[in-house]
Scaffold this active site. Structure first.
Site, PDB file in Angstrom:
ATOM      1  N   GLU A  84       0.829  -1.215   0.000  1.00 48.98           N
ATOM      2  CA  GLU A  84       0.000   0.000   0.000  1.00 48.98           C
ATOM      3  C   GLU A  84       0.864   1.266   0.000  1.00 48.98           C
ATOM      4  O   GLU A  84       0.603   2.227   0.728  1.00 48.98           O
ATOM      5  CB  GLU A  84      -1.015  -0.027   1.139  1.00 48.98           C
TER       6      GLU A  84
ATOM      7  N   GLU B 280      -4.490  -6.836  -2.993  1.00 46.73           N
ATOM      8  CA  GLU B 280      -5.461  -7.033  -1.913  1.00 46.73           C
ATOM      9  C   GLU B 280      -6.816  -6.597  -2.439  1.00 46.73           C
ATOM     10  O   GLU B 280      -6.935  -5.610  -3.169  1.00 46.73           O
ATOM     11  CB  GLU B 280      -5.116  -6.214  -0.666  1.00 46.73           C
TER      12      GLU B 280
END
Length: 336
Positions: free
Chosen positions: A184, A280
């Site tokens: 991320e 994800e």
């Protein structure tokens, strides 16, 4: 699914099938980069085969993946849930190095031996803080983390070395894995991403060099942006250090959108040189819409517990895991 010999005949992969060091060049930053094959120097045959397989699926199919939990009904909860309802297992099992003391490494080896692909993330705690999810949200000076002799650097190196040791346990067992650290990128919630792109790149390269020093030759490096890859382009270390790029999103429950805009934004940053993953997700994109829109994600990795069981209906899971566009564990060739 074709055998691995056929997969290694894909253009750009055959050159490394018999010699993992073939085509080695030097990048402008001094890191070694192969003309084809994994970025890890001296990548072993299992890593070569794994990346060749993933690359062969790109923009043709999507490889199924599922992140495990360890606190509901044992670490196989999600895998059993999927198998119970669909008769299939995901090709990729997502794990966290933080769970190594609880057997994650052994589960990764067993998954490989059963024909699947392990993928290790790491919610590394900010150095000197607890090495877990809560620690990963703390704030630390990256300059201190990368300065030899500091407490932060000693902690960082110790944690990298532990992760390398776990990867080397896989190597010794004949297994390779997708390695997904510092995920991320571009977000402000994890310590590694709070000081901007330049500092993030320094961390990534330091970790890459440390893994190289520790002879981790079985890792396929996945660099994952957050949900706004275009705004986070400065975090990208470059193809000298990355085998697979990615982005992620947790769209609302049962929103099976193919996330074409996010896919396009990711390819806009990394180009066509490497596959792009939905590293994800909550709801799994509808396979029919992936095909019709040209959202060419090479893999998905559904997060655990309610992100699997509430964000996706059973009917949707049956469709996904029975779809010709989706690669399940039984369709992965022998990567040894």
């Amino acid at each position: 699914m074709a055998g691995i010999a056929a997969i290694l005949a894909v253009p750009g992969t055959a050159a490394v099938a018999g010699n993992a060091s073939a085509g080695e060049t030097v990048s402008p930053r001094g890191a070694r980069k192969k003309a084809a094959g994994p970025v890890a120097p001296g990548a072993n045959q299992q890593a070569v085969n794994l990346l060749a397989f993933v690359t062969a699926q790109y923009r043709k199919k999507i490889i199924s993946g599922q992140q495990e939990s360890t606190w509901i009904d044992g670490p196989d909860y999600e895998m059993n849930y999927i198998h119970e309802h669909t008769g299939k297992y995901p090709a990729i099992r997502g794990l966290d190095i933080c769970d190594a003391p609880g057997g994650a490494t052994e589960r990764a080896i067993a998954w490989w031996q059963a024909g699947g692909i392990p993928m290790f993330g790491y919610h590394m705690g900010a150095p000197t803080y607890s090495d877990d999810y809560d620690g990963s949200k703390q704030t630390v000076s990256i300059d201190k983390v990368l300065t030899a002799g500091t407490a932060e650097n000693k902690s960082f190196v110790e944690r990298l070395d532990n992760a390398a040791a776990q990867m080397n346990k896989l190597r010794e067992a004949g297994a390779a894995a997708i390695w997904r650290p510092f995920h991320e990128a571009g977000g402000t919630w994890f310590w590694w991403s709070k000081e901007g792109g330049d500092q993030y790149q320094r961390l990534w390269e330091y970790a890459f060099d440390r893994f190289t020093e520790k002879k981790v030759t079985n890792a396929i490096w996945l660099m994952g942006f957050n949900g706004e890859p275009a705004a986070s382009a400065s975090f990208y270390p470059g193809k000298e250090y990355v085998d697979i790029a990615g982005a992620d999103t947790y769209a609302g429950d049962q929103n099976y959108d193919p996330q074409k805009a996010m896919y396009d934004a990711t390819t806009g940053v990394v180009g066509d040189a490497i596959p792009v993953a939905l590293h994800e997700n909550g709801p799994i994109p509808d396979p029919d819409e992936l095909v019709s829109t040209g959202a060419g994600w090479v893999l998905f990795n559904t997060w655990n517990v309610e992100h699997l069981t509430q964000s996706n209906t059973v009917d949707h899971l049956v469709k996904v895991y029975g779809h010709d566009h989706v690669v399940t564990r039984d369709e992965v060739p022998d990567l040894n």
